[in-house]
Design an enzyme around this catalytic site. Sequence first.
Site, mmCIF file in Angstrom:
data_model
loop_
_atom_site.group_PDB
_atom_site.id
_atom_site.type_symbol
_atom_site.label_atom_id
_atom_site.label_comp_id
_atom_site.label_asym_id
_atom_site.label_seq_id
_atom_site.Cartn_x
_atom_site.Cartn_y
_atom_site.Cartn_z
ATOM 1 N N ARG A 64 0.847 -1.186 0.000
ATOM 2 C CA ARG A 64 0.000 0.000 0.000
ATOM 3 C C ARG A 64 0.887 1.242 0.000
ATOM 4 N NH1 ARG A 64 -5.376 0.794 1.585
ATOM 5 N NH2 ARG A 64 -5.460 -1.401 2.049
ATOM 6 N N ASP B 221 2.069 -13.215 9.562
ATOM 7 C CA ASP B 221 2.900 -13.354 10.765
ATOM 8 C C ASP B 221 2.738 -14.732 11.391
ATOM 9 O OD1 ASP B 221 4.075 -10.886 10.644
ATOM 10 O OD2 ASP B 221 2.635 -9.922 11.992
ATOM 11 N N THR C 34 -0.723 7.652 -1.119
ATOM 12 C CA THR C 34 -2.034 7.568 -1.805
ATOM 13 C C THR C 34 -2.933 6.508 -1.164
ATOM 14 O OG1 THR C 34 -1.288 5.847 -3.315
ATOM 15 C CG2 THR C 34 -0.910 8.128 -4.001
ATOM 16 N N ASP D 274 -2.867 -11.766 12.249
ATOM 17 C CA ASP D 274 -2.183 -11.527 10.969
ATOM 18 C C ASP D 274 -1.747 -12.873 10.384
ATOM 19 O OD1 ASP D 274 -0.351 -9.032 9.537
ATOM 20 O OD2 ASP D 274 0.170 -11.126 9.138
HETATM 21 N N1 URA Z 1 -4.868 -9.598 7.082
HETATM 22 C C1 URA Z 1 -4.684 -10.514 8.057
HETATM 23 O O1 URA Z 1 -3.715 -11.262 8.022
HETATM 24 N N2 URA Z 1 -5.570 -10.570 9.061
HETATM 25 C C2 URA Z 1 -6.638 -9.771 9.150
HETATM 26 O O2 URA Z 1 -7.426 -9.895 10.083
HETATM 27 C C3 URA Z 1 -6.827 -8.825 8.115
HETATM 28 C C4 URA Z 1 -5.934 -8.746 7.090
#
Ligand code: URA
Length: 209
Positions: free
Chosen positions: A104, A203, A108, A200
């Site tokens: 991202r 992760d 912008t 995530d």
């Molecule tokens: N990306 C992720 O890994 N987890 C989320 O909850 C949202 C986007």
Amino acid sequence: MSKVIVMDHPLIKHKLTFIRDKNTGPKEFRELVKEVATLMAYEVTRELPLEEIEIETPLVKTKSQVIAGKKLGLVPILRAGLGMVEGMLDLLPAAKVGHIGLYRDPETLQPVEYFCKLPYDAVERELILLDPMLATGGSAKAAIDFLKKRGIEHIKLVCLIAAPEGIKVINDAHPDVDIYVGEVDEKLNDHAYIVPGLGDAGDRLFGTK
Ligand code: URA
């Protein structure tokens, strides 16, 4: 309008519970994501066309069905999508794999493609885009934009978990793209994480947190 196919198979539900659990470590998380991806490969290919060919069994000549139509391609969105590739390939070993990477732009806030390598015959294939978490839908929408700009017309999106917000974004921008999802969660939080979600996905797959 995009069809949303919720793959509410007991095995997918069971495995997703442990994928969501914060006490599940990266090794088990990876294994479970791979297993769920294999189950999803089964569902996402349910409507592939068949054709009859003639074969000979040890007893007689007969007609029997094989997969016809377009060949398949898998396109994980980097990096979390990588976790779903191996599981899909277990069932679809002839699929070719492309990769798409987006970030991202901090100013912008628009997704920018930083990497895209697709099979040379991608336009002739049906592409299965892999993105475990359909949150805002921004990355998946941008990835589909980029694929369509390259002339690719047949795209399915496969996610472990989706938020209603992300589904709407895809449906509004790409109503021809069907969405296959393990579960649809309640909402996004203020940081664009899916709630209850799993945290995530990148992760947790790669142990980077
Ligand atoms: N990306 C992720 O890994 N987890 C989320 O909850 C949202 C986007």
